[in-house]
Design a protein around this motif. Structure first.
Motif, PDB file in Angstrom:
ATOM      1  N   VAL A 221       0.839  -1.203   0.000  1.00  0.00           N
ATOM      2  CA  VAL A 221       0.000   0.000   0.000  1.00  0.00           C
ATOM      3  C   VAL A 221       0.879   1.260   0.000  1.00  0.00           C
ATOM      4  O   VAL A 221       0.627   2.204  -0.745  1.00  0.00           O
ATOM      5  N   ALA A 222       1.939   1.259   0.812  1.00  0.00           N
ATOM      6  CA  ALA A 222       2.830   2.419   0.864  1.00  0.00           C
ATOM      7  C   ALA A 222       3.554   2.607  -0.470  1.00  0.00           C
ATOM      8  O   ALA A 222       3.670   3.727  -0.967  1.00  0.00           O
ATOM      9  N   GLY A 223       4.036   1.530  -1.065  1.00  0.00           N
ATOM     10  CA  GLY A 223       4.733   1.621  -2.348  1.00  0.00           C
ATOM     11  C   GLY A 223       3.832   2.101  -3.469  1.00  0.00           C
ATOM     12  O   GLY A 223       4.268   2.821  -4.372  1.00  0.00           O
ATOM     13  N   ARG A 224       2.578   1.714  -3.414  1.00  0.00           N
ATOM     14  CA  ARG A 224       1.652   2.089  -4.488  1.00  0.00           C
ATOM     15  C   ARG A 224       1.274   3.569  -4.467  1.00  0.00           C
ATOM     16  O   ARG A 224       0.681   4.054  -5.431  1.00  0.00           O
ATOM     17  N   TRP A 225       1.610   4.285  -3.411  1.00  0.00           N
ATOM     18  CA  TRP A 225       1.401   5.730  -3.422  1.00  0.00           C
ATOM     19  C   TRP A 225       2.080   6.342  -4.638  1.00  0.00           C
ATOM     20  O   TRP A 225       1.660   7.370  -5.152  1.00  0.00           O
ATOM     21  N   TYR A 226       3.172   5.749  -5.069  1.00  0.00           N
ATOM     22  CA  TYR A 226       3.998   6.336  -6.125  1.00  0.00           C
ATOM     23  C   TYR A 226       3.708   5.729  -7.489  1.00  0.00           C
ATOM     24  O   TYR A 226       4.244   6.182  -8.491  1.00  0.00           O
ATOM     25  N   GLU A 227       2.866   4.737  -7.543  1.00  0.00           N
ATOM     26  CA  GLU A 227       2.576   4.046  -8.790  1.00  0.00           C
ATOM     27  C   GLU A 227       1.379   4.679  -9.483  1.00  0.00           C
ATOM     28  O   GLU A 227       0.312   4.818  -8.881  1.00  0.00           O
ATOM     29  N   PRO A 228       1.545   5.056 -10.759  1.00  0.00           N
ATOM     30  CA  PRO A 228       0.403   5.612 -11.490  1.00  0.00           C
ATOM     31  C   PRO A 228      -0.773   4.623 -11.463  1.00  0.00           C
ATOM     32  O   PRO A 228      -0.594   3.424 -11.601  1.00  0.00           O
ATOM     33  N   GLY A 229      -1.946   5.157 -11.233  1.00  0.00           N
ATOM     34  CA  GLY A 229      -3.135   4.311 -11.200  1.00  0.00           C
ATOM     35  C   GLY A 229      -3.527   3.863  -9.807  1.00  0.00           C
ATOM     36  O   GLY A 229      -4.573   3.246  -9.623  1.00  0.00           O
ATOM     37  N   TYR A 230      -2.694   4.141  -8.815  1.00  0.00           N
ATOM     38  CA  TYR A 230      -3.026   3.764  -7.441  1.00  0.00           C
ATOM     39  C   TYR A 230      -3.155   4.993  -6.548  1.00  0.00           C
ATOM     40  O   TYR A 230      -4.228   5.408  -6.222  1.00  0.00           O
ATOM     41  N   GLY A 231      -2.026   5.572  -6.144  1.00  0.00           N
ATOM     42  CA  GLY A 231      -2.067   6.745  -5.275  1.00  0.00           C
ATOM     43  C   GLY A 231      -2.566   6.419  -3.885  1.00  0.00           C
ATOM     44  O   GLY A 231      -2.211   5.397  -3.300  1.00  0.00           O
ATOM     45  N   ALA A 232      -3.417   7.279  -3.361  1.00  0.00           N
ATOM     46  CA  ALA A 232      -3.895   7.159  -1.971  1.00  0.00           C
ATOM     47  C   ALA A 232      -4.689   5.871  -1.768  1.00  0.00           C
ATOM     48  O   ALA A 232      -5.512   5.503  -2.589  1.00  0.00           O
ATOM     49  N   PRO A 233      -4.428   5.190  -0.658  1.00  0.00           N
ATOM     50  CA  PRO A 233      -5.213   3.994  -0.352  1.00  0.00           C
ATOM     51  C   PRO A 233      -6.613   4.389   0.096  1.00  0.00           C
ATOM     52  O   PRO A 233      -6.843   5.514   0.538  1.00  0.00           O
ATOM     53  N   PRO A 234      -7.576   3.473  -0.009  1.00  0.00           N
ATOM     54  CA  PRO A 234      -8.920   3.789   0.476  1.00  0.00           C
ATOM     55  C   PRO A 234      -8.896   4.003   1.990  1.00  0.00           C
ATOM     56  O   PRO A 234      -8.050   3.443   2.684  1.00  0.00           O
ATOM     57  N   PRO A 235      -9.804   4.816   2.519  1.00  0.00           N
ATOM     58  CA  PRO A 235      -9.846   5.050   3.963  1.00  0.00           C
ATOM     59  C   PRO A 235     -10.058   3.738   4.714  1.00  0.00           C
ATOM     60  O   PRO A 235     -10.827   2.880   4.290  1.00  0.00           O
ATOM     61  N   ASP A 236      -9.339   3.604   5.816  1.00  0.00           N
ATOM     62  CA  ASP A 236      -9.452   2.405   6.645  1.00  0.00           C
ATOM     63  C   ASP A 236      -9.237   2.805   8.097  1.00  0.00           C
ATOM     64  O   ASP A 236      -8.104   3.020   8.523  1.00  0.00           O
ATOM     65  N   PRO A 237     -10.328   2.905   8.886  1.00  0.00           N
ATOM     66  CA  PRO A 237     -10.181   3.327  10.275  1.00  0.00           C
ATOM     67  C   PRO A 237      -9.392   2.336  11.128  1.00  0.00           C
ATOM     68  O   PRO A 237      -8.871   2.696  12.178  1.00  0.00           O
ATOM     69  N   ALA A 238      -9.267   1.104  10.673  1.00  0.00           N
ATOM     70  CA  ALA A 238      -8.530   0.095  11.437  1.00  0.00           C
ATOM     71  C   ALA A 238      -7.035   0.096  11.116  1.00  0.00           C
ATOM     72  O   ALA A 238      -6.273  -0.670  11.704  1.00  0.00           O
ATOM     73  N   ARG A 239      -6.616   0.939  10.194  1.00  0.00           N
ATOM     74  CA  ARG A 239      -5.209   0.975   9.788  1.00  0.00           C
ATOM     75  C   ARG A 239      -4.325   1.334  10.981  1.00  0.00           C
ATOM     76  O   ARG A 239      -4.600   2.269  11.719  1.00  0.00           O
TER      77      ARG A 239
ATOM     78  N   ALA B 241       5.000  -3.179  -6.534  1.00  0.00           N
ATOM     79  CA  ALA B 241       4.581  -1.994  -5.773  1.00  0.00           C
ATOM     80  C   ALA B 241       5.765  -1.078  -5.463  1.00  0.00           C
ATOM     81  O   ALA B 241       5.590   0.125  -5.277  1.00  0.00           O
ATOM     82  N   MET B 242       6.973  -1.624  -5.424  1.00  0.00           N
ATOM     83  CA  MET B 242       8.168  -0.835  -5.115  1.00  0.00           C
ATOM     84  C   MET B 242       8.772  -0.170  -6.350  1.00  0.00           C
ATOM     85  O   MET B 242       9.627   0.699  -6.231  1.00  0.00           O
ATOM     86  N   HIS B 243       8.307  -0.545  -7.535  1.00  0.00           N
ATOM     87  CA  HIS B 243       8.935  -0.071  -8.771  1.00  0.00           C
ATOM     88  C   HIS B 243       9.071   1.452  -8.824  1.00  0.00           C
ATOM     89  O   HIS B 243      10.164   1.980  -9.021  1.00  0.00           O
ATOM     90  N   TRP B 244       7.992   2.173  -8.670  1.00  0.00           N
ATOM     91  CA  TRP B 244       8.060   3.639  -8.761  1.00  0.00           C
ATOM     92  C   TRP B 244       8.695   4.248  -7.523  1.00  0.00           C
ATOM     93  O   TRP B 244       9.416   5.241  -7.615  1.00  0.00           O
ATOM     94  N   PHE B 245       8.449   3.656  -6.369  1.00  0.00           N
ATOM     95  CA  PHE B 245       9.058   4.147  -5.131  1.00  0.00           C
ATOM     96  C   PHE B 245      10.582   4.052  -5.200  1.00  0.00           C
ATOM     97  O   PHE B 245      11.290   4.925  -4.693  1.00  0.00           O
ATOM     98  N   SER B 246      11.096   3.002  -5.821  1.00  0.00           N
ATOM     99  CA  SER B 246      12.548   2.782  -5.842  1.00  0.00           C
ATOM    100  C   SER B 246      13.307   3.962  -6.452  1.00  0.00           C
ATOM    101  O   SER B 246      14.461   4.202  -6.099  1.00  0.00           O
ATOM    102  N   ASP B 247      12.660   4.708  -7.327  1.00  0.00           N
ATOM    103  CA  ASP B 247      13.311   5.892  -7.901  1.00  0.00           C
ATOM    104  C   ASP B 247      13.555   6.982  -6.862  1.00  0.00           C
ATOM    105  O   ASP B 247      14.364   7.883  -7.079  1.00  0.00           O
ATOM    106  N   LEU B 248      12.858   6.916  -5.749  1.00  0.00           N
ATOM    107  CA  LEU B 248      13.025   7.913  -4.688  1.00  0.00           C
ATOM    108  C   LEU B 248      14.062   7.501  -3.650  1.00  0.00           C
ATOM    109  O   LEU B 248      14.396   8.281  -2.763  1.00  0.00           O
ATOM    110  N   TRP B 249      14.530   6.253  -3.737  1.00  0.00           N
ATOM    111  CA  TRP B 249      15.495   5.766  -2.753  1.00  0.00           C
ATOM    112  C   TRP B 249      16.572   4.971  -3.485  1.00  0.00           C
ATOM    113  O   TRP B 249      16.770   3.788  -3.261  1.00  0.00           O
ATOM    114  N   LEU B 250      17.268   5.659  -4.359  1.00  0.00           N
ATOM    115  CA  LEU B 250      18.283   5.026  -5.201  1.00  0.00           C
ATOM    116  C   LEU B 250      19.411   4.401  -4.401  1.00  0.00           C
ATOM    117  O   LEU B 250      20.017   3.426  -4.830  1.00  0.00           O
ATOM    118  N   SER B 251      19.708   4.953  -3.238  1.00  0.00           N
ATOM    119  CA  SER B 251      20.854   4.492  -2.460  1.00  0.00           C
ATOM    120  C   SER B 251      20.598   3.213  -1.670  1.00  0.00           C
ATOM    121  O   SER B 251      21.530   2.650  -1.102  1.00  0.00           O
TER     122      SER B 251
END
Length: 192
Positions: free
Chosen positions: A48-66, A109-119
């Motif tokens: 879910v966190a990785g998909r924030w950066y993936e086109p077509g996903y973004g914000a996860p649906p609201p979940d009060p139990a998160r 899910a990490m594909h787009w996120f990985s560009d933000l953490w190259l190191s």
């Protein structure tokens, strides 16, 4: 315990000491079930966190139990980095346990996120295991996709001699499978 930013981590000796009473109180089945739930939660949260950066996903649906706030990309990034040791360990366990679909879901899910953490030094491992999982699943298109992600990981990790082989392997896997696989830009840059 050690302190890093706003996180505490157990030393190995404390971890070993905590396992002894746990083993005495819980049977093997309960312990395995608890470990499985923790691994699932870590990998679900990483996806879910990785998909924030993936086109077509973004914000996860609201979940009060998160249990973890991931209400914006910055929170997702902080969680992925702070918990990287834990979700990586869960990822490794899933890979070693033959959870092929799960392994590729996390890697994708990490594909787009990985560009933000190259190191981060584990991208090669993530995409090697994902490509192996796709081989096991018999999915040539997604194997090629993950092999091209692997070529990218070799590139950013400074493993230049592996880049071409990884890209070529990805292309070989893509050709018979038809269109739709991602071809990394490094394939088009043979002089690099």
């Amino acid at each position: 315990m050690t302190y890093s930013e706003d996180r505490y981590r157990f030393h190995d000796l404390l971890r070993l000491y905590a396992r002894a009473p746990h083993r005495a109180e819980d049977d093997t089945e309960q312990s395995a079930a608890a470990s499985s739930r923790l691994r699932s939660w870590l990998l679900d949260t990483a996806v879910v966190a990785g998909r924030w950066y993936e086109p077509g996903y973004g914000a996860p649906p609201p979940d009060p139990a998160r249990l973890v706030a991931r209400d914006d990309p910055e929170q997702a990034l902080r969680w992925l980095k702070a918990e990287s040791d834990n979700w990586l360990a869960a990822f490794r366990t899933a890979a070693e346990g033959g959870e092929h679909a799960r392994v590729t879901e996390v890697a994708e899910a990490m594909h787009w996120f990985s560009d933000l953490w190259l190191s981060w030094c584990h991208w090669v491992e993530i995409y090697e295991r994902a490509a192996q999982a796709r081989v096991a699943l018999g999915d040539a298109v997604l194997e090629a996709t993950h092999r091209n992600y692997l070529a990218w990981a070799y590139w950013v990790g400074g493993h230049r001699r592996h880049v071409r082989a990884g890209s070529r392997h990805g292309l070989r896997g893509r050709r018979p499978a038809g269109p739709g696989a991602h071809v990394h830009r490094l394939v088009a840059e043979p002089g690099r």
